[in-house]
Design a protein around this motif. Structure first.
Motif, PDB file in Angstrom:
ATOM      1  N   GLU A   5      22.322  20.564   8.604  1.00 53.16           N
ATOM      2  CA  GLU A   5      21.649  21.585   9.414  1.00 53.16           C
ATOM      3  C   GLU A   5      21.031  22.572   8.452  1.00 53.16           C
ATOM      4  O   GLU A   5      21.629  22.891   7.416  1.00 53.16           O
ATOM      5  N   PHE A   6      19.848  23.088   8.784  1.00 54.64           N
ATOM      6  CA  PHE A   6      19.132  23.952   7.851  1.00 54.64           C
ATOM      7  C   PHE A   6      18.309  24.970   8.640  1.00 54.64           C
ATOM      8  O   PHE A   6      17.370  24.600   9.329  1.00 54.64           O
ATOM      9  N   GLY A  65      20.408  35.482   7.815  1.00 55.42           N
ATOM     10  CA  GLY A  65      21.344  35.247   8.913  1.00 55.42           C
ATOM     11  C   GLY A  65      21.413  33.794   9.338  1.00 55.42           C
ATOM     12  O   GLY A  65      22.287  33.423  10.114  1.00 55.42           O
ATOM     13  N   GLY A  66      20.492  32.965   8.838  1.00 61.30           N
ATOM     14  CA  GLY A  66      20.486  31.545   9.171  1.00 61.30           C
ATOM     15  C   GLY A  66      21.586  30.803   8.429  1.00 61.30           C
ATOM     16  O   GLY A  66      22.130  31.270   7.433  1.00 61.30           O
ATOM     17  N   GLU A 126      10.985  34.953  -4.883  1.00 57.18           N
ATOM     18  CA  GLU A 126      11.686  35.826  -5.821  1.00 57.18           C
ATOM     19  C   GLU A 126      13.205  35.672  -5.803  1.00 57.18           C
ATOM     20  O   GLU A 126      13.829  35.664  -6.859  1.00 57.18           O
ATOM     21  N   ARG A 127      13.816  35.588  -4.595  1.00 59.73           N
ATOM     22  CA  ARG A 127      15.275  35.667  -4.560  1.00 59.73           C
ATOM     23  C   ARG A 127      15.811  35.060  -3.261  1.00 59.73           C
ATOM     24  O   ARG A 127      15.236  35.227  -2.189  1.00 59.73           O
ATOM     25  N   ILE A 128      16.959  34.389  -3.403  1.00 58.74           N
ATOM     26  CA  ILE A 128      17.746  33.909  -2.262  1.00 58.74           C
ATOM     27  C   ILE A 128      19.197  34.271  -2.562  1.00 58.74           C
ATOM     28  O   ILE A 128      19.697  33.983  -3.654  1.00 58.74           O
ATOM     29  N   GLN A 170      22.073  35.501   3.221  1.00 56.03           N
ATOM     30  CA  GLN A 170      22.266  36.945   3.300  1.00 56.03           C
ATOM     31  C   GLN A 170      20.988  37.717   3.005  1.00 56.03           C
ATOM     32  O   GLN A 170      20.762  38.798   3.548  1.00 56.03           O
ATOM     33  N   ASP A 171      20.144  37.189   2.115  1.00 52.21           N
ATOM     34  CA  ASP A 171      18.897  37.869   1.732  1.00 52.21           C
ATOM     35  C   ASP A 171      17.911  36.829   1.231  1.00 52.21           C
ATOM     36  O   ASP A 171      18.304  35.897   0.513  1.00 52.21           O
ATOM     37  N   ILE A 172      16.658  36.977   1.609  1.00 55.68           N
ATOM     38  CA  ILE A 172      15.595  36.092   1.150  1.00 55.68           C
ATOM     39  C   ILE A 172      14.372  36.950   0.860  1.00 55.68           C
ATOM     40  O   ILE A 172      13.909  37.700   1.735  1.00 55.68           O
ATOM     41  N   VAL A 173      13.878  36.862  -0.365  1.00 52.09           N
ATOM     42  CA  VAL A 173      12.604  37.483  -0.747  1.00 52.09           C
ATOM     43  C   VAL A 173      11.731  36.321  -1.218  1.00 52.09           C
ATOM     44  O   VAL A 173      12.000  35.745  -2.285  1.00 52.09           O
TER      45      VAL A 173
END
Length: 158
Positions: free
Chosen positions: A51-52, A57-58, A85-87, A79-82
């Motif tokens: 599942e993806f 929040g996913g 740049e960042r996961i 928790q955070d996605i930019v």
């Protein structure tokens, strides 16, 4: 009842890829691209569930059976996605339904010349009989080898 234990471990892995940060980020963000490299070894492991939901929040979940019969599960929350740049995601792992670890992973994508420098920092709590943070680092490095191979064979526009 056996004694319950927790071992904490942190590791950082840096790797340069010839592809752009956006292309490497996409290999984490796109379900088809991630499925090409993020799994157990194909000759030793069979996927039973994937599942993806790539959003803050996913949830991402991956379950599979090893050739010897053990079932492993990876269950994460973003928790955070930019973008590009960042996961940051937290995840728990289980073997045969028994919790083995809970981790926080930060994946950073930075420009390195014409390519990308990927930096993964993981902080883990390894539980009870599974006290092997070094094994997790080894497994993460193996996944990055599969990522590199996937990026080399995947069309640039994919």
């Amino acid at each position: 009842m056996s004694k319950r234990t927790t071992k904490h471990d942190t590791f950082v892995i840096e790797r340069i890829f010839p592809q752009s940060p956006a292309r490497v980020f996409n290999a984490f963000a796109d379900p088809a691209a991630k499925a090409r490299w993020f799994s157990g070894p194909p000759d030793q492991w069979t996927q039973t569930l994937r599942e993806f939901d790539f959003r803050i929040g996913g949830r991402e979940q991956l379950i599979g059976a090893w050739a010897g019969g053990k079932v492993s599960s990876f269950d994460s929350v973003y928790q955070d996605i930019v973008p590009n740049e960042r996961i940051i995601y937290s995840y728990a792992m289980q073997i045969d339904g028994v919790p083995i670890s809970v981790s926080l992973a930060t994946v950073e994508f930075k420009r390195a010349g014409k390519g990308a420098r990927l930096v993964i920092t993981e902080q883990g709590a390894f539980l009870d009989a599974f006290q092997d943070g070094g094994g997790r680092e080894h497994g993460t490095r193996a996944l990055l080898e599969r990522l590199a191979a996937s990026l080399e064979t995947e069309p640039a526009g994919a």
